[in-house]
Design a protein around this motif. Structure first.
Motif, PDB file in Angstrom:
ATOM      1  N   LEU B 118     100.854 -33.659  50.713  1.00  0.00           N
ATOM      2  CA  LEU B 118     100.417 -35.051  50.943  1.00  0.00           C
ATOM      3  C   LEU B 118     101.503 -36.037  50.529  1.00  0.00           C
ATOM      4  O   LEU B 118     101.818 -36.994  51.245  1.00  0.00           O
ATOM      5  CB  LEU B 118      99.120 -35.334  50.176  1.00  0.00           C
ATOM      6  CG  LEU B 118      97.861 -34.639  50.706  1.00  0.00           C
ATOM      7  CD1 LEU B 118      96.669 -34.921  49.796  1.00  0.00           C
ATOM      8  CD2 LEU B 118      97.562 -35.106  52.131  1.00  0.00           C
ATOM      9  N   ALA B 119     102.124 -35.753  49.346  1.00  0.00           N
ATOM     10  CA  ALA B 119     103.173 -36.663  48.852  1.00  0.00           C
ATOM     11  C   ALA B 119     104.378 -36.651  49.788  1.00  0.00           C
ATOM     12  O   ALA B 119     104.959 -37.706  50.097  1.00  0.00           O
ATOM     13  CB  ALA B 119     103.577 -36.245  47.440  1.00  0.00           C
ATOM     14  N   GLY B 120     104.763 -35.443  50.237  1.00  0.00           N
ATOM     15  CA  GLY B 120     105.893 -35.330  51.153  1.00  0.00           C
ATOM     16  C   GLY B 120     105.633 -36.070  52.447  1.00  0.00           C
ATOM     17  O   GLY B 120     106.507 -36.801  52.962  1.00  0.00           O
ATOM     18  N   ALA B 121     104.411 -35.906  52.960  1.00  0.00           N
ATOM     19  CA  ALA B 121     104.055 -36.582  54.222  1.00  0.00           C
ATOM     20  C   ALA B 121     104.052 -38.084  54.036  1.00  0.00           C
ATOM     21  O   ALA B 121     104.553 -38.845  54.881  1.00  0.00           O
ATOM     22  CB  ALA B 121     102.687 -36.085  54.698  1.00  0.00           C
ATOM     23  N   LEU B 128     104.491 -43.719  50.344  1.00  0.00           N
ATOM     24  CA  LEU B 128     104.334 -43.144  49.003  1.00  0.00           C
ATOM     25  C   LEU B 128     104.062 -44.264  48.002  1.00  0.00           C
ATOM     26  O   LEU B 128     104.819 -45.233  47.950  1.00  0.00           O
ATOM     27  CB  LEU B 128     105.629 -42.397  48.632  1.00  0.00           C
ATOM     28  CG  LEU B 128     105.565 -41.488  47.410  1.00  0.00           C
ATOM     29  CD1 LEU B 128     104.658 -40.283  47.689  1.00  0.00           C
ATOM     30  CD2 LEU B 128     106.964 -40.998  47.035  1.00  0.00           C
ATOM     31  N   PRO B 129     102.995 -44.160  47.220  1.00  0.00           N
ATOM     32  CA  PRO B 129     102.700 -45.227  46.254  1.00  0.00           C
ATOM     33  C   PRO B 129     103.862 -45.386  45.273  1.00  0.00           C
ATOM     34  O   PRO B 129     104.564 -44.416  44.964  1.00  0.00           O
ATOM     35  CB  PRO B 129     101.445 -44.724  45.535  1.00  0.00           C
ATOM     36  CG  PRO B 129     100.858 -43.701  46.440  1.00  0.00           C
ATOM     37  CD  PRO B 129     101.993 -43.096  47.183  1.00  0.00           C
ATOM     38  N   ALA B 130     103.996 -46.590  44.741  1.00  0.00           N
ATOM     39  CA  ALA B 130     105.136 -46.909  43.872  1.00  0.00           C
ATOM     40  C   ALA B 130     105.086 -46.122  42.568  1.00  0.00           C
ATOM     41  O   ALA B 130     106.120 -45.805  41.972  1.00  0.00           O
ATOM     42  CB  ALA B 130     105.131 -48.404  43.585  1.00  0.00           C
ATOM     43  N   TRP B 131     103.874 -45.762  42.135  1.00  0.00           N
ATOM     44  CA  TRP B 131     103.773 -45.061  40.842  1.00  0.00           C
ATOM     45  C   TRP B 131     104.104 -43.558  40.964  1.00  0.00           C
ATOM     46  O   TRP B 131     104.161 -42.838  39.974  1.00  0.00           O
ATOM     47  CB  TRP B 131     102.369 -45.243  40.241  1.00  0.00           C
ATOM     48  CG  TRP B 131     101.229 -44.934  41.193  1.00  0.00           C
ATOM     49  CD1 TRP B 131     100.618 -45.799  42.023  1.00  0.00           C
ATOM     50  CD2 TRP B 131     100.595 -43.660  41.405  1.00  0.00           C
ATOM     51  NE1 TRP B 131      99.644 -45.187  42.745  1.00  0.00           N
ATOM     52  CE2 TRP B 131      99.599 -43.861  42.371  1.00  0.00           C
ATOM     53  CE3 TRP B 131     100.775 -42.381  40.863  1.00  0.00           C
ATOM     54  CZ2 TRP B 131      98.778 -42.826  42.827  1.00  0.00           C
ATOM     55  CZ3 TRP B 131      99.955 -41.366  41.308  1.00  0.00           C
ATOM     56  CH2 TRP B 131      98.977 -41.587  42.290  1.00  0.00           C
ATOM     57  N   VAL B 132     104.346 -43.103  42.193  1.00  0.00           N
ATOM     58  CA  VAL B 132     104.731 -41.694  42.375  1.00  0.00           C
ATOM     59  C   VAL B 132     106.243 -41.603  42.506  1.00  0.00           C
ATOM     60  O   VAL B 132     106.841 -42.279  43.334  1.00  0.00           O
ATOM     61  CB  VAL B 132     104.067 -41.092  43.634  1.00  0.00           C
ATOM     62  CG1 VAL B 132     104.515 -39.642  43.824  1.00  0.00           C
ATOM     63  CG2 VAL B 132     102.561 -41.168  43.540  1.00  0.00           C
ATOM     64  N   GLU B 133     106.811 -40.776  41.635  1.00  0.00           N
ATOM     65  CA  GLU B 133     108.259 -40.625  41.670  1.00  0.00           C
ATOM     66  C   GLU B 133     108.613 -39.315  42.355  1.00  0.00           C
ATOM     67  O   GLU B 133     108.133 -38.249  41.966  1.00  0.00           O
ATOM     68  CB  GLU B 133     108.801 -40.621  40.238  1.00  0.00           C
ATOM     69  CG  GLU B 133     110.179 -41.232  40.141  1.00  0.00           C
ATOM     70  CD  GLU B 133     110.628 -41.309  38.686  1.00  0.00           C
ATOM     71  OE1 GLU B 133     110.119 -42.155  37.946  1.00  0.00           O
ATOM     72  OE2 GLU B 133     111.465 -40.484  38.297  1.00  0.00           O
ATOM     73  N   MET B 134     109.433 -39.393  43.385  1.00  0.00           N
ATOM     74  CA  MET B 134     109.776 -38.184  44.142  1.00  0.00           C
ATOM     75  C   MET B 134     111.295 -38.032  44.162  1.00  0.00           C
ATOM     76  O   MET B 134     112.013 -38.896  44.679  1.00  0.00           O
ATOM     77  CB  MET B 134     109.250 -38.342  45.569  1.00  0.00           C
ATOM     78  CG  MET B 134     109.384 -37.079  46.340  1.00  0.00           C
ATOM     79  SD  MET B 134     107.864 -36.209  46.422  1.00  0.00           S
ATOM     80  CE  MET B 134     107.856 -35.984  48.182  1.00  0.00           C
ATOM     81  N   ASN B 135     111.778 -36.933  43.602  1.00  0.00           N
ATOM     82  CA  ASN B 135     113.220 -36.712  43.540  1.00  0.00           C
ATOM     83  C   ASN B 135     113.696 -35.684  44.562  1.00  0.00           C
ATOM     84  O   ASN B 135     114.760 -35.101  44.414  1.00  0.00           O
ATOM     85  CB  ASN B 135     113.622 -36.246  42.136  1.00  0.00           C
ATOM     86  CG  ASN B 135     113.351 -37.340  41.112  1.00  0.00           C
ATOM     87  OD1 ASN B 135     113.528 -38.521  41.407  1.00  0.00           O
ATOM     88  ND2 ASN B 135     112.900 -36.965  39.933  1.00  0.00           N
ATOM     89  N   ALA B 136     112.865 -35.397  45.539  1.00  0.00           N
ATOM     90  CA  ALA B 136     113.253 -34.402  46.545  1.00  0.00           C
ATOM     91  C   ALA B 136     113.035 -34.990  47.930  1.00  0.00           C
ATOM     92  O   ALA B 136     112.301 -35.970  48.098  1.00  0.00           O
ATOM     93  CB  ALA B 136     112.403 -33.155  46.382  1.00  0.00           C
TER      94      ALA B 136
END
Lengths: 116, 178
Positions: B118-121, B128-136
């Motif tokens: 879900l996060a990747g999509a 992606l919500p601002a509070w989610v940090e994604m390093n990939a």
């Protein structure tokens, strides 16, 4: 090729229907071994040896179709009586239907044979 | 006495039946002989109609072999409980480890996998919500998420299969006919 003697044929036929007849004999009320043997003996062709009936009674009990209980006897030790279980009644009903269907078909077969 | 001899021989010939079964059979044949004698039949004739002891014993064995449960000695209550205790002793630690490890992997991997997909999509479409940090990279998150999800589902399936196996084993041991 060996041919089946008429006595053997009768014996095999009787063996096949003996289960039905024993369940039927016990349909109304419980009974004990000797009484079952003599009742079947009164029916002529259904008369089977004791060494067929007693083992069959044990097998029907093992199958859960009959159950036993002891009842006081006027002479000697208490007798072991057999009575139908609920499964035994269901089995009797199924066998009765099967026999009626089979005997009807055999009668029809014989009737057709006579016409030709 | 001829009747006692006949019955003793019958009892010996039925040695492979369960004691209770054997006692009932012998008692019944004794009862038959008594009933026939009381009806006025000569004892010789009664025994002759019953047939040779060996033939009678064979007939019983033949009928009872059709339903082996009937002639098999009944399992005693103490035997059953000993089996249950043995099964629990052997199975408790492995069961605990397998259920906890597999169950935990199953639950966490499944949930994490779904989350990553879900996060990747969401990252891919810029939602992606601002509070989610994604390093990939989004595609990497989706691939890893799918892999985790598959592993999680397989682990969950393994946990359920193992629990079913243990339940079946316990039922078999606790069944009186076992």
């Amino acid at each position: 090729m060996a041919t089946l003697d008429i006595t053997d044929w009768t014996s095999q036929l009787r063996r096949g229907v003996l289960e039905l007849c024993i369940l039927q004999v016990l349909r109304e009320e419980p009974s004990y071994g000797y009484e079952i043997v003599t009742t079947l003996a009164e029916l002529g062709p259904l008369a089977a040896n004791e060494n067929t009936i007693y083992p069959l009674l044990r097998r029907l009990k093992a199958d859960g179709l009959l159950e036993t209980f002891l009842r006081e006897s006027p002479s000697g030790p208490p007798r072991q009586y057999y009575q139908l279980t609920a499964d035994g009644r269901r089995r009797l009903s199924a066998l009765q239907k099967e026999w009626q269907s089979m005997s009807g078909a055999v009668a029809e077969c014989l009737r057709r044979g006579e016409r030709k | 006495m001829i009747t006692d001899k006949y019955l003793a021989a019958l009892e010996a010939a039925l040695a492979n039946l369960a004691p209770t079964e054997r006692e009932e059979v012998v008692a019944e044949i004794r009862q038959h002989i008594a009933d026939a004698s009381a009806a006025g039949k000569p004892i010789d004739e009664v025994l002759q109609k019953l047939g040779p002891v060996d033939a009678l014993a064979r007939a019983y064995q033949l009928e009872l072999l059709v339903t082996p449960r009937a002639s098999a000695p009944a399992q005693s209550s103490s035997d059953r409980w000993l089996k249950i205790i043995g099964l629990l002793a052997l199975g408790s630690l492995p069961t605990f480890i397998i259920v906890v490890v597999l169950g935990t992997i199953g639950l966490t991997f499944t949930v994490t996998g779904i989350g990553l997909v879900l996060a990747g999509a969401a990252d891919q479409v810029g939602a992606l919500p601002a509070w989610v940090e994604m390093n990939a990279e989004p595609w990497f998150a989706i691939v890893v998420g799918v892999m985790l999800f598959v592993l999680g589902v397989l682990s969950s399936w393994g946990t359920v299969a193992y629990i079913r196996f243990v339940v079946r084993a316990v039922k078999r041991v606790t069944s009186p006919a076992a």
